[in-house]
Scaffold this active site. Structure first.
Site, PDB file in Angstrom:
ATOM      1  CE1 TYR A 109      -3.803   2.613   0.878  1.00  0.00           C
ATOM      2  CE2 TYR A 109      -1.847   3.716   2.069  1.00  0.00           C
ATOM      3  CZ  TYR A 109      -3.225   3.768   1.461  1.00  0.00           C
ATOM      4  OH  TYR A 109      -3.688   4.858   1.512  1.00  0.00           O
ATOM      5  CD  GLU A 197      -6.116   4.821  -1.024  1.00  0.00           C
ATOM      6  OE1 GLU A 197      -7.071   4.860  -1.751  1.00  0.00           O
ATOM      7  OE2 GLU A 197      -5.927   4.509   0.203  1.00  0.00           O
TER       8      GLU A 197
END
Lengths: 387, 292
Positions: A109, A197
C-alpha cells in the site's frame, strides 16, 4: 476533484511511472477488441466510477478470453455499482478499463496526502497491500509507516531507505523504489494533488514495481494553472443538482431529510443543519448561497431545492453583515413569486435592517413565516414538516 | 488591551484597488481602521479614495510608512506571492482574506512563515477585529461591541452569529479572529488561545470549530494544561456526511476522522464548555463566567 482510475494512470504515465497496458472501453464490442489488442492471456475488466471498494461490489472481474471479457462487460456496463463509498444509491457504470494481467509476487500500500498538521506531504506505506488502509490502521497500526516531507526539505534518499526497510525489501530494490517514489512525489507536487493512493502497488515476478490501481484527488483551487483538469471533469459521476448549483455559483450538497436549507456562509449552513436536527427534523441539503444573496441567486437556489421532491418546507437563514437584510428579503419575495412557490418557508434574517426585512416577509402575502432567531426559525420549520 | 490589533495599528492593504479590496478597505476606513497605504502593481503614485497613497510594492510603501499589519485581497493565483512579499518585508501581522489558494502554495507559505517573525491569519477568513478600535477584514463592524470575550473561529457568518449573541447578551468582545476555513492556515487556535490567556481584558474565549482535521482536539489539550480562563466551544457539522466537502476546503470528514461527535467528546473531556447549538453560544458564555 475526483477523477477516474484511467485518468489517474494517464497522469502517472506522464510523470514516467509505468502502468500495465490498458484500454478504455464504452461497449462490450470494444471490450472484446481490447482483449485481442492487449495480447495478454488474462485481462481485468474494471468499472470506472468515482468510488473505491469496486472489487467487493462486483466492479472488477478477470477474463481469460475475448468472449468472456465481452460477457462481463455486457453485465457491468449500465449496472448500478454499490460500494462502501458510493452510498446506497450507487453509481451507474458508463465505461470500463480493460487491463493486462500481471504475475504478482508482492503487494504493498502506498499513498501521498497533505499532512495538515505539519504542513507537509505525507507518504503512507504498508506491506499490507490490497487491504483497506482504514482497517489496517485500526487493527495493526504498527504495520503502517507515515513519513512527512517538508516542502523545503523535499524527498531525500534517507526517506526512501526508511520506506525500503519498512517494506522488508533488500538493497537490490533501492534503485527502482527510489525512482518510483521520486516520480510520485514530483507528480504529487507538480499536478497539485490532494491525494494519490496506490493500492495495491505490486512487485511483479520479474521484479518491477507497478501501480495496479490508482486513485487521485486534484486540488480544485489549482485549476487555473492546469487547464487540462477541465477535461477530467465527469459530470455523469456527480449528483445533477450539485452540478446545476455549481454552475450557478452555489455550493449545494444533497442529503436525506425534508427541510430544504438556504444559508449564507458554509459554517452557518452546517450549524443551521445541526440546529434543525436538534429540533427533531432532518435537513434535505447543505446550501451556501454565498455573500450576495440577490433575487436571481435566490431563485436558482429555490429551483434547486424544489427539484428534490422530498422537501416539505424551506428554512432560509441569512446573516446579513455587509448585505442589507431588507434587500435580501425583497429578493426572496420576488424569487418566490416568480416561481409560484407554495411550500411553507421560514425566513430568518439577522443583521443590518433586520426589522424592515421581517415586515417585508410578513406582508408579502406568501406562505412565509418569520424566524426571530436561528433556534426560533429551526423550531418553526421542524414543527411544520413534522405535521 | 486586546490581541494582535488596536487603535494604533498601521494597516496596509494589498490589492487595494481591486473590486473586493476597494469595497472592504472603504468599510474598514469607516470603522476607524488606520489604513496608511495600499499596494497594487502598476497603480503606484495614485491615491485610493483621494486619501490613501498607493504603491507598486510593499518595499516602496515601507520607505514612507511604518506598517504593523497588512490585509491581503490579492487574487488566489497570486496570493502566495503577495503573502511572501509581506513576509520578506517583515510585516508583523498578515491577514489574508483571499479564498481558493492552492494547498501546494500554502505549504510553501507556511514554510516561509516558520522561518520568519511574521504572524499570519487566514487565508479564506473574515479577518481580525478589535471592537471599536481596528477592523482588518470583511466582517460587519456594527455587531461588535467592546467587552470581555475573545472569539476564535474557522468560519465567517457563523462567527457573526456568535458575536451578535455575545453583544446582545451584554458581554461584548475584545478581539475576534477568523482563523480560516482552509486545510493549511497561517495560525491555528493554540497560539491565539495563549494570547487571550495573557490578555488582561479578555475574561473568556469562544472557540468555534467545524468538522475536518484535528485542530480543535489539539486546542482542547492545550486549554486543559495551560488555560485558567473558561473556553466555550461549538463545533459545526454534526449532520455532515462523510467524504463530502462542506463548502470550506478544510471541512471534510475522511476515513471516519474529523467528525463533530469525536471533537465534542474530546473538548468536553478537556473542560471546554460546550454550546450544543449555535443559538446558545451567548448563554453558555454567561454560564461559564457564572453570570447566570
Amino acid at each position: 476533484m475526483d477523477i477516474h482510475e484511467y485518468q489517474a494512470k494517464e497522469i502517472l504515465n506522464k510523470h514516467g511511472i509505468k502502468t500495465l497496458g490498458s484500454i478504455l472501453c464504452h461497449s462490450p464490442e470494444e471490450v472484446y477488441r481490447a482483449y485481442q489488442t492487449l495480447l495478454s492471456p488474462i485481462v481485468v475488466v474494471k468499472a470506472q466510477v468515482h468510488a473505491g471498494g469496486r472489487g467487493k461490489g462486483g466492479g472488477v472481474k478477470i477474463a481469460k478470453s475475448g468472449d468472456e471479457a465481452r460477457s462481463i462487460a455486457e453485465k457491468m456496463l449500465g449496472m448500478t455499482l454499490v460500494t462502501a463509498q458510493t452510498g446506497k444509491e450507487g453509481k451507474i457504470v458508463r465505461k470500463v478499463l480493460v487491463e493486462s494481467g500481471a504475475q504478482i509476487s508482492k503487494e504493498f500500500y502506498l499513498s501521498l496526502t497533505v499532512d495538515r498538521k505539519n504542513a507537509a506531504v505525507a507518504f503512507v506505506v504498508s506491506a499490507e497491500g490490497g487491504m483497506e488502509i482504514e482497517e489496517v490502521s485500526k487493527s495493526h497500526p504498527e504495520k503502517i509507516l507515515t513519513i512527512s516531507i517538508k516542502p523545503f526539505h523535499g524527498l531525500r534518499s534517507h526517506h526512501v531507505l526508511k520506506i525500503l526497510l519498512f517494506l522488508g525489501l533488500d538493497k537490490t530494490f533501492l534503485g527502482d523504489l527510489s525512482g518510483l517514489l521520486f516520480h510520485l512525489y514530483d507528480a504529487f507536487i507538480r499536478e497539485d494533488m490532494s491525494m494519490l493512493e496506490i493500492n495495491p502497488l505490486i512487485l511483479t515476478s520479474s521484479n518491477e514495481f507497478i501501480p495496479l490501481d490508482a486513485k487521485i484527488i486534484l486540488d480544485d483551487n489549482s485549476i487555473f494553472r492546469h487547464p487540462y483538469f477541465n477535461d477530467y471533469i465527469d459530470e455523469g459521476e456527480e449528483n445533477p443538482l450539485e452540478v446545476k448549483a455549481k454552475n450557478a455559483g452555489l455550493n449545494y450538497i444533497k442529503l436525506d431529510g425534508n427541510v430544504g436549507c438556504m444559508v449564507n456562509g458554509a459554517g452557518l449552513a452546517m450549524a443551521t443543519m445541526d440546529t434543525i436536527k436538534e429540533f427533531g427534523a432532518s435537513p434535505a441539503n447543505f446550501l451556501d448561497v454565498g455573500g450576495t444573496a440577490d433575487s436571481k441567486r435566490v431563485e436558482t437556489a429555490f429551483n434547486i431545492l424544489l427539484s428534490d421532491k422530498k422537501v416539505k418546507g424551506i428554512f432560509i437563514n441569512i446573516f446579513g453583515g455587509i448585505v442589507k437584510c431588507d434587500m435580501v428579503a425583497e429578493g426572496v419575495v420576488t424569487a418566490a413569486k416568480n416561481i409560484g412557490l407554495t411550500l411553507p418557508v421560514v425566513v430568518r434574517l439577522e443583521g443590518t435592517n433586520a426589522e424592515e426585512a421581517a415586515r417585508l416577509i410578513e406582508n408579502s402575502g406568501m406562505n412565509f413565516i418569520v424566524g426571530r432567531s436561528l433556534a426560533d426559525g429551526a423550531k418553526k420549520i421542524s414543527e411544520i414538516v413534522k405535521k | 488591551m486586546s490581541i494582535l490589533v488596536n487603535k494604533n495599528t498601521n494597516v496596509l492593504v494589498q490589492g487595494i484597488t481591486g473590486k473586493e479590496g476597494s469595497f472592504h478597505a472603504t468599510k474598514c476606513l469607516e470603522y476607524g481602521t488606520k489604513i496608511v497605504a495600499g499596494v497594487t502593481p502598476f497603480k503606484g503614485g495614485s491615491r485610493f479614495n483621494n486619501s490613501v497613497p498607493v504603491y507598486n510594492t510593499i518595499d516602496e510603501a515601507k520607505k514612507t510608512h511604518r506598517i504593523d499589519a497588512t490585509m491581503v485581497f490579492v487574487p488566489a493565483g497570486f496570493a502566495a506571492s503577495g503573502i511572501i512579499e509581506a513576509i520578506e518585508a517583515e510585516i508583523p501581522l498578515i491577514v489574508c482574506i483571499t479564498e481558493g489558494i492552492p494547498v501546494m502554495d500554502m505549504l510553501n507559505v507556511k514554510a516561509a512563515l516558520n522561518s520568519s517573525n511574521s504572524i499570519m491569519i487566514g487565508p479564506n477568513c473574515p479577518g481580525v477585529i478589535t471592537a471599536d478600535e481596528c477592523k482588518i477584514g470583511i466582517m460587519p463592524g456594527f455587531i461588535h461591541k467592546k467587552g470581555k470575550i475573545g472569539v476564535l473561529s474557522r468560519s465567517g457568518t457563523l462567527t457573526y452569529e456568535a458575536v451578535d449573541q455575545l453583544t446582545k447578551a451584554g458581554l461584548g468582545e475584545t478581539t475576534c479572529i477568523g482563523i480560516g476555513g482552509d486545510p493549511i492556515i497561517g495560525t491555528p487556535f493554540i497560539p491565539l488561545l495563549k494570547m487571550f490567556e495573557d490578555d488582561p481584558e479578555t475574561s473568556a474565549v469562544v472557540m468555534i470549530g467545524e468538522i475536518g482535521g484535528t485542530a480543535e482536539e489539539e486546542a482542547s489539550e492545550f486549554i486543559k494544561k495551560n488555560m485558567k480562563k473558561p473556553v466555550i466551544g461549538f463545533i459545526a457539522g454534526k449532520t455532515a456526511p462523510e467524504g463530502k466537502r462542506m463548502g470550506h476546503a478544510g471541512a471534510i470528514i475522511s476515513g471516519g476522522k474529523g467528525t463533530a461527535s469525536d471533537k465534542l467528546k474530546t473538548l468536553e473531556k478537556n473542560g471546554v464548555y460546550i454550546a450544543d447549538n449555535p443559538s446558545v453560544i451567548g448563554d453558555t458564555a454567561k454560564k461559564a463566567l457564572k453570570l447566570s
